[in-house]
Design a protein around this motif. Structure first.
Motif, short mmCIF file in Angstrom:
data_model
loop_
_atom_site.label_atom_id
_atom_site.label_comp_id
_atom_site.label_asym_id
_atom_site.label_seq_id
_atom_site.Cartn_x
_atom_site.Cartn_y
_atom_site.Cartn_z
N ASN A 56 7.93 -7.39 6.77
CA ASN A 56 7.61 -5.99 7.37
C ASN A 56 6.15 -5.68 7.47
O ASN A 56 5.74 -5.80 6.13
N ILE A 57 5.40 -5.40 8.26
CA ILE A 57 3.89 -5.21 8.20
C ILE A 57 3.48 -3.73 8.19
O ILE A 57 2.45 -3.44 7.53
N GLN A 58 4.55 -2.94 8.00
CA GLN A 58 4.20 -1.50 7.68
C GLN A 58 4.40 -1.21 6.22
O GLN A 58 5.33 -1.99 5.63
N PRO A 59 3.78 -0.25 5.62
CA PRO A 59 3.84 0.09 4.16
C PRO A 59 5.20 0.70 3.83
O PRO A 59 5.83 0.67 2.65
N GLU A 60 6.05 1.21 4.92
CA GLU A 60 7.19 1.86 4.69
C GLU A 60 8.31 0.69 4.44
O GLU A 60 8.26 -0.12 4.92
N LEU A 121 8.40 2.25 -2.79
CA LEU A 121 9.02 1.39 -3.77
C LEU A 121 9.40 2.09 -4.80
O LEU A 121 10.42 2.16 -5.24
N GLN A 122 8.26 2.74 -5.28
CA GLN A 122 8.78 3.75 -6.48
C GLN A 122 9.92 4.83 -6.27
O GLN A 122 10.66 4.91 -6.95
N GLU A 123 9.82 5.27 -5.03
CA GLU A 123 10.85 6.26 -4.60
C GLU A 123 12.07 5.71 -4.43
O GLU A 123 13.13 6.23 -4.87
#
Length: 144
Positions: A56-60, A121-123
């Motif tokens: 995945n290239i997007q941060p989500e 990732l923390q969430e």
């Protein structure tokens, strides 16, 4: 995908294209090739560790499981490490302040993507991710 994430992805890809377009990508000396091959190796190890379908290239965050095996047992962002190493010889041998600016901006964008991804990732993974963060490096072991 939120606008900020789109801007980060477009910036990253644009800066990579600018570096490739304006610089000599391959330098045929052993130190340069070694750094670039290391970058390619680390990035590919990361892609295969995370499984290509989950790339995945997007941060989500897209993955349902936190990958902590393979290169991810040491680095949380091996693909970014690979990008940084791949272009490092190009920048070190460039005699252009503009190339250094492109590279500095690229590293900055990657760091911004990392911080954004870490929030997601923390969430998503909570304490498991906190423990993982405590024992791994973001990009470069013993540095960051």
């Amino acid at each position: 995908m939120p606008l900020y994430s789109i801007a980060l992805v477009i910036s990253q890809l644009s800066l990579i294209i600018l570096i490739m377009w304006n610089g000599k990508l391959v330098h045929w000396d052993i130190p340069s090739l070694s750094i670039q091959f290391l970058g390619i190796f680390v990035a590919l190890w990361g892609v295969f560790s995370i499984r290509i379908g989950n790339f995945n290239i997007q941060p989500e965050v897209k993955a349902e499981n936190l990958v902590t095996k393979g290169i991810f047992s040491v680095l949380r962002n091996p693909m970014y490490t690979g990008i940084i190493l791949l272009f490092l010889p190009t920048i070190l041998k460039a005699h252009s302040a503009l190339m250094w600016i492109y590279y500095a901006l690229l590293v900055t964008v990657l760091i911004l993507k990392i911080y954004r991804e870490e929030i997601f990732l923390q969430e998503k993974f909570g304490e498991v991710y906190s423990l993982y963060k405590a024992r791994t490096w973001r990009i470069l072991p013993y540095i960051f």
